[in-house]
Design a protein around this motif. Structure first.
Motif, short mmCIF file in Angstrom:
data_model
loop_
_atom_site.label_atom_id
_atom_site.label_comp_id
_atom_site.label_asym_id
_atom_site.label_seq_id
_atom_site.Cartn_x
_atom_site.Cartn_y
_atom_site.Cartn_z
N ARG A 140 0.84 -1.20 0.00
CA ARG A 140 0.00 0.00 0.00
C ARG A 140 0.87 1.25 0.00
O ARG A 140 0.55 2.24 -0.65
CB ARG A 140 -0.91 0.01 1.23
CG ARG A 140 -1.90 -1.13 1.15
CD ARG A 140 -3.15 -0.84 1.88
NE ARG A 140 -4.24 -1.49 1.19
CZ ARG A 140 -5.50 -1.49 1.60
NH1 ARG A 140 -5.82 -0.86 2.70
NH2 ARG A 140 -6.43 -2.09 0.90
N HIS A 141 1.97 1.15 0.73
CA HIS A 141 2.90 2.27 0.77
C HIS A 141 3.45 2.58 -0.62
O HIS A 141 3.59 3.73 -1.02
CB HIS A 141 4.02 1.97 1.77
CG HIS A 141 5.02 3.09 1.86
ND1 HIS A 141 6.22 3.05 1.21
CD2 HIS A 141 4.94 4.28 2.48
CE1 HIS A 141 6.86 4.19 1.44
NE2 HIS A 141 6.11 4.95 2.20
N LEU B 112 1.93 2.00 -3.44
CA LEU B 112 0.85 2.61 -4.24
C LEU B 112 0.72 4.10 -3.93
O LEU B 112 0.55 4.93 -4.83
CB LEU B 112 -0.49 1.90 -3.97
CG LEU B 112 -0.61 0.48 -4.52
CD1 LEU B 112 -1.82 -0.22 -3.94
CD2 LEU B 112 -0.67 0.49 -6.05
N ASN C 287 -11.78 4.18 5.76
CA ASN C 287 -10.60 3.42 5.35
C ASN C 287 -9.48 4.40 4.98
O ASN C 287 -9.59 5.16 4.02
CB ASN C 287 -11.01 2.54 4.16
CG ASN C 287 -9.85 1.76 3.57
OD1 ASN C 287 -8.74 2.26 3.43
ND2 ASN C 287 -10.14 0.53 3.21
N PHE D 214 -6.52 4.11 3.72
CA PHE D 214 -5.85 3.95 2.42
C PHE D 214 -6.70 4.59 1.31
O PHE D 214 -6.19 5.37 0.50
CB PHE D 214 -5.60 2.46 2.12
CG PHE D 214 -5.09 2.22 0.74
CD1 PHE D 214 -3.80 2.62 0.38
CD2 PHE D 214 -5.89 1.61 -0.21
CE1 PHE D 214 -3.32 2.41 -0.92
CE2 PHE D 214 -5.42 1.40 -1.51
CZ PHE D 214 -4.14 1.80 -1.86
N MET E 185 -4.00 -2.86 -7.87
CA MET E 185 -4.98 -2.63 -6.81
C MET E 185 -6.32 -3.24 -7.26
O MET E 185 -6.56 -3.30 -8.46
CB MET E 185 -5.11 -1.10 -6.67
CG MET E 185 -5.75 -0.59 -5.44
SD MET E 185 -5.49 1.21 -5.34
CE MET E 185 -6.53 1.77 -6.62
N ALA F 280 -11.48 -1.25 -5.13
CA ALA F 280 -10.84 -0.06 -4.57
C ALA F 280 -10.78 1.07 -5.60
O ALA F 280 -11.03 2.24 -5.28
CB ALA F 280 -9.44 -0.40 -4.07
#
Ligand code: ADP
Ligand code: NI
Length: 215
Positions: A2-3, A5, A47, A49, A85, A89
């Motif tokens: 995630r980091h 992205l 959320n 993210f 992803m 999302a």
């Protein structure tokens, strides 16, 4: 993961908006992200993210910054296509971005807490001391006067009038900025907006006082 992205998105947005002078530069994006993550943690909802990604990308498809709304949407779409992803999302992020814009006061209902938070974060950056600075920067770039006492404040307007009509930066406070306090979705943002709203009211009082030759 995630980091990565987030970092990929940051790089893309920096590159796209870096030198914009209409108030949509990279630092606007950074402030919106900070506001959004702050609201998210205060409210203990949403959320993080999705919120961070939507905050970073929220101005990418803006029609003012693209040749057309369609071109803007394509730009966002083709960037999202490069990200590893889930489709879910991606759809959520796009949904947030396309529902939060102000468009002359036409309110579309927001269905997720993430959308509410990113919208609040963006609106907070349009008011207060920063909002004042951005209004005059935008107005200057557009070539409109700081203030013109002969220009009446427009009460009801279509999106076209809002975008193209003749106005002044001071009028913009009455046409949009002073209305935002009442439109916040979350308690945290409403609280922050109260303070920022007062700063604009004080500014306008001082502005008219100086305009009229008072101290
Ligand atoms: P909008 O959705 O209203 O176009 P943006 O958030 O894209 O607004 O506008 C960028 C910044 O420029 C905001 O701080 C906004 O208040 C300011 N702005 C937008 N329209 C005007 C205007 N007509 N006069 C002065 N400032 C403006
Ligand atoms: Ni914005």
């Amino acid at each position: 993961m995630r980091h990565d992205l987030i970092e990929q998105t940051e790089n893309f947005v920096r590159h796209e908006l870096g030198d914009d002078a209409t108030g949509h530069d990279w630092y606007h994006i950074e402030r919106v992200r900070r506001n959004a993550l702050n609201i998210c943690s205060e409210e203990n909802e949403g959320n993080t993210f999705i919120i961070e990604m939507a905050a970073l990308l929220h101005d990418i498809p803006d029609e003012k910054l693209n040749d057309s709304a369609e071109k803007g949407a394509e730009k966002l779409e083709s960037f999202l296509a490069t990200l590893d992803m889930s489709d879910e999302a991606k759809i959520h992020i796009k949904n947030i971005i396309f529902t939060i814009s102000f468009k002359g006061g036409v309110k579309s209902e927001l269905d997720t807490i993430e959308a509410k938070i990113v919208q609040d974060a963006d609106r907070l950056d349009a008011i207060g001391a920063i909002g004042i600075a951005r209004a005059f920067a935008f107005g200057g770039k557009k070539g409109q006067p700081i203030y013109d006492p002969d220009l009446a404040v427009r009460e009801k307007m279509t999106i076209q009038e809002y975008r193209k009509g003749k106005s002044s930066s001071v009028n913009h406070f009455y046409e949009k900025l002073l209305k935002l306090k009442e439109k916040m979705n979350t308690k945290t943002a409403s609280r922050m907006a109260e303070e920022r709203h007062k700063r604009m009211e004080q500014f306008l009082e001082q502005f008219y006082s100086e305009w009229n030759g008072q101290s």
